[in-house]
Design an enzyme around this catalytic site. Structure first.
Site, PDB file in Angstrom:
ATOM      1  CG  HIS A  88      -1.719   1.538   1.123  1.00 17.07           C
ATOM      2  ND1 HIS A  88      -1.073   2.560   1.442  1.00 17.07           N
ATOM      3  CD2 HIS A  88      -3.592   0.807   0.887  1.00 17.07           C
ATOM      4  CE1 HIS A  88      -3.053   2.994   1.121  1.00 17.07           C
ATOM      5  NE2 HIS A  88      -3.686   2.401   0.652  1.00 17.07           N
ATOM      6  CD  GLU A 157      -5.796   2.073  -2.965  1.00 20.15           C
ATOM      7  OE1 GLU A 157      -6.081   2.140  -2.669  1.00 20.15           O
ATOM      8  OE2 GLU A 157      -4.378   1.922  -2.058  1.00 20.15           O
TER       9      GLU A 157
HETATM   10  P1  13P Z   1      -9.100   6.887   0.176  1.00 20.60           P
HETATM   11  O1  13P Z   1     -10.733   6.030  -0.474  1.00 20.60           O
HETATM   12  O2  13P Z   1      -9.042   7.630   1.697  1.00 20.60           O
HETATM   13  O3  13P Z   1      -8.773   7.945  -1.310  1.00 20.60           O
HETATM   14  O4  13P Z   1      -8.267   5.425   0.844  1.00 20.60           O
HETATM   15  C1  13P Z   1      -8.088   4.733  -0.614  1.00 20.60           C
HETATM   16  C2  13P Z   1      -6.913   3.921   0.148  1.00 20.60           C
HETATM   17  O5  13P Z   1      -5.526   4.137   0.114  1.00 20.60           O
HETATM   18  C3  13P Z   1      -7.766   2.708   0.256  1.00 20.60           C
HETATM   19  O6  13P Z   1      -6.379   1.469   0.384  1.00 20.60           O
END
Ligand code: 13P
Length: 242
Positions: A88, A157
């Site tokens: 992550h 992400e």
């Molecule tokens: P947000 O949805 O708060 O932007 O976070 C996304 C995330 O890092 C999920 O792992």
């Protein structure tokens, strides 16, 4: 589709238990057949429900041992946890985990047959250099990772979209996802400021197999609304495919 909620360092044990129970009841009562998973903080790990699986946000590459402050496999086994989030962006950029360590974790949990949600994504300065630079940056995050592992789920992400309320355009999500899909055929989630207001349009995109949601899923009803969106999109997506 796959709908995953990452609680990060939010909610405690009691709130997590209530959340999982409400979510599980919602899924059962609504005949949800999408995968639904939640990643609570370490202190709130629990056994999942009938429909909802619980995963760990992080785990050390060992069965047990002298790794102060870390959870290892034994602590996950206690709750029958078989899913782990690896790489992550907050582990990479806030905690400072390097690709080498991330790849070690991946290899260990792959060997144990865990489902791995593997996160990739670029910071803003890379995004600003354009799509080629972005894809090259992602390439470095594949180092040491078996992109053909049958238990792999990839989560794209963009770092600058996490917790900021900013998201790439839908066209850009589609573009980056289709490029990632050239590298792996495993399911691909989008994450970064997904919330109940935009989940539907993101889930509807061709190369999006689900979402990984942070703050927008902390209210269980909001997450349930996204799950309902996914369910209602099935017919539509199937139609587009055939
Ligand atoms: P947000 O949805 O708060 O932007 O976070 C996304 C995330 O890092 C999920 O792992």
């Amino acid at each position: 589709m796959i709908l995953a909620a990452n609680f990060k360092s939010n909610l405690n044990r009691a709130k997590t238990a209530a959340y999982v129970q409400t979510l599980d009841t919602f899924c059962t009562q609504n005949g949800v057949d999408d995968r639904v998973m939640v990643f609570p903080p370490a202190s709130a790990l629990c056994v999942g429900g009938l429909h909802v699986s619980v995963g760990a946000q992080n785990a050390f590459a060992a069965k047990n041992g002298a790794f102060t402050g870390e959870l290892a496999q034994d602590q996950l086994d206690e709750f029958n946890i078989r899913t782990v989030l690896i790489g992550h962006s907050e582990r990479r950029h806030v905690i400072g985990e390097r690709q080498e360590l991330i790849a070690e974790k991946f290899a260990y949990y792959q060997k144990q047959g865990f489902e791995i949600v593997y996160c990739i994504g670029e910071p803003l300065e890379v995004r600003e250099e354009g799509n080629d630079a972005l894809l090259e940056y992602l390439e470095a995050q594949y180092e040491g990772i078996d992109l053909h592992y049958s238990g792999l789920i990839v989560a794209y992400e963009p770092v600058w979209a996490i917790g900021t309320g900013l998201t790439p355009t839908l066209a850009n999500i589609e573009l980056i996802h289709s490029a990632i899909k050239e590298r792996t055929s495993r399911p691909l989630l989008y994450g970064g400021s997904v919330k109940k207001e935009n989940a539907r349009e993101i889930l509807a995109l061709e190369h999006v197999d689900g979402v990984l949601v942070g703050s927008g899923a902390l209210e269980v009803n909001h997450f349930c609304s996204m799950i309902a969106d996914a369910k209602s999109l099935h017919v539509h997506k199937e139609r587009v495919k055939s």
